[in-house]
Design a protein around this motif. Structure first.
Motif, PDB file in Angstrom:
ATOM      1  N   PHE A 192     -14.111  71.690  34.693  1.00  0.00           N
ATOM      2  CA  PHE A 192     -14.689  72.977  34.301  1.00  0.00           C
ATOM      3  C   PHE A 192     -15.358  73.692  35.466  1.00  0.00           C
ATOM      4  CE2 PHE A 192     -14.314  70.690  30.368  1.00  0.00           C
ATOM      5  CZ  PHE A 192     -13.915  71.659  29.478  1.00  0.00           C
ATOM      6  N   ASP A 193     -15.305  75.001  35.390  1.00  0.00           N
ATOM      7  CA  ASP A 193     -16.078  75.881  36.237  1.00  0.00           C
ATOM      8  C   ASP A 193     -16.931  76.680  35.260  1.00  0.00           C
ATOM      9  OD1 ASP A 193     -17.173  77.576  38.080  1.00  0.00           O
ATOM     10  OD2 ASP A 193     -15.285  78.494  38.697  1.00  0.00           O
ATOM     11  N   GLY A 194     -18.161  76.263  35.092  1.00  0.00           N
ATOM     12  CA  GLY A 194     -19.004  76.839  34.037  1.00  0.00           C
ATOM     13  C   GLY A 194     -18.416  76.493  32.684  1.00  0.00           C
ATOM     14  N   GLU A 195     -18.119  77.502  31.891  1.00  0.00           N
ATOM     15  CA  GLU A 195     -17.516  77.286  30.571  1.00  0.00           C
ATOM     16  C   GLU A 195     -15.993  77.314  30.602  1.00  0.00           C
ATOM     17  OE1 GLU A 195     -19.241  76.656  27.608  1.00  0.00           O
ATOM     18  OE2 GLU A 195     -20.901  76.404  29.035  1.00  0.00           O
ATOM     19  N   SER A 196     -15.410  77.657  31.740  1.00  0.00           N
ATOM     20  CA  SER A 196     -13.961  77.807  31.843  1.00  0.00           C
ATOM     21  C   SER A 196     -13.294  76.511  32.271  1.00  0.00           C
ATOM     22  CB  SER A 196     -13.605  78.883  32.871  1.00  0.00           C
ATOM     23  OG  SER A 196     -14.133  80.117  32.483  1.00  0.00           O
ATOM     24  N   CYS A 197     -12.266  76.120  31.535  1.00  0.00           N
ATOM     25  CA  CYS A 197     -11.475  74.957  31.903  1.00  0.00           C
ATOM     26  C   CYS A 197     -10.585  75.333  33.090  1.00  0.00           C
ATOM     27  CB  CYS A 197     -10.616  74.504  30.726  1.00  0.00           C
ATOM     28  SG  CYS A 197      -9.572  73.095  31.131  1.00  0.00           S
TER      29      CYS A 197
END
Length: 160
Positions: free
Chosen positions: A48-53
């Motif tokens: 993940f990058d923050g909330e993004s997969c």
């Protein structure tokens, strides 16, 4: 190493994993060595990058072996795929597996480079396996990466 946090998939992740696989693989069902698999029904890891997969790997453990079913990095060159593969290999070792293995196709030169650089070795060629897989999944394209006819499966393994 990846700068993106890697975490194991949970039951709560099944629905989005199903959508992710369908979006990135063209279907929620994958065919390998004559079997149909639904990656969202198996174990895995996500980056993940923050909330993004930004990456996903699914695998299955069976008979003391770990088969990587799918791997996707949405940030090529950032270490996402390497970190996901390392997590799967660590899980396989923790489960007492003797080897990790995976299937790719004759057109996927990037994957062949990627896996061999990480210690995996070619151990099998299954000529015309993709032609037979189309009986189970007719949507498999005739032509793959770089305009190469999609025909054969290649198996790579890593002894643990």
């Amino acid at each position: 190493m990846s700068e993106f946090p890697i975490r194991a998939l949970s039951e709560a992740d099944r629905a989005w994993v199903r959508r992710f696989i369908a979006e990135h693989w063209g279907d929620e069902v994958l065919i390998a060595h004559g079997q149909a698999f639904r990656p969202h029904e198996h174990a895995g890891f996500a980056a993940f990058d923050g909330e993004s997969c930004v990456g996903l790997l699914t695998y299955r453990l069976e008979r003391g072996e770990c088969e990587v079913l799918s791997i996707d990095s949405l940030r090529e060159g950032a270490g996402v795929g390497s970190a996901l593969l390392a997590a799967a290999v660590a899980a396989a070792r923790a489960a007492g597996c003797a080897r990790a293995y995976l299937i790719t196709t004759n057109d996927n030169m990037r994957a062949l480079r990627f896996y061999q650089r990480r210690g995996f070795a070619l151990v099998a060629l299954r000529p015309r396996a993709i032609e037979r897989a189309r009986a189970l999944k007719p949507s498999i394209p005739l032509v793959g990466f770089g305009g190469i006819p999609l025909r054969d499966e290649l198996e790579l393994e890593l002894w643990l």
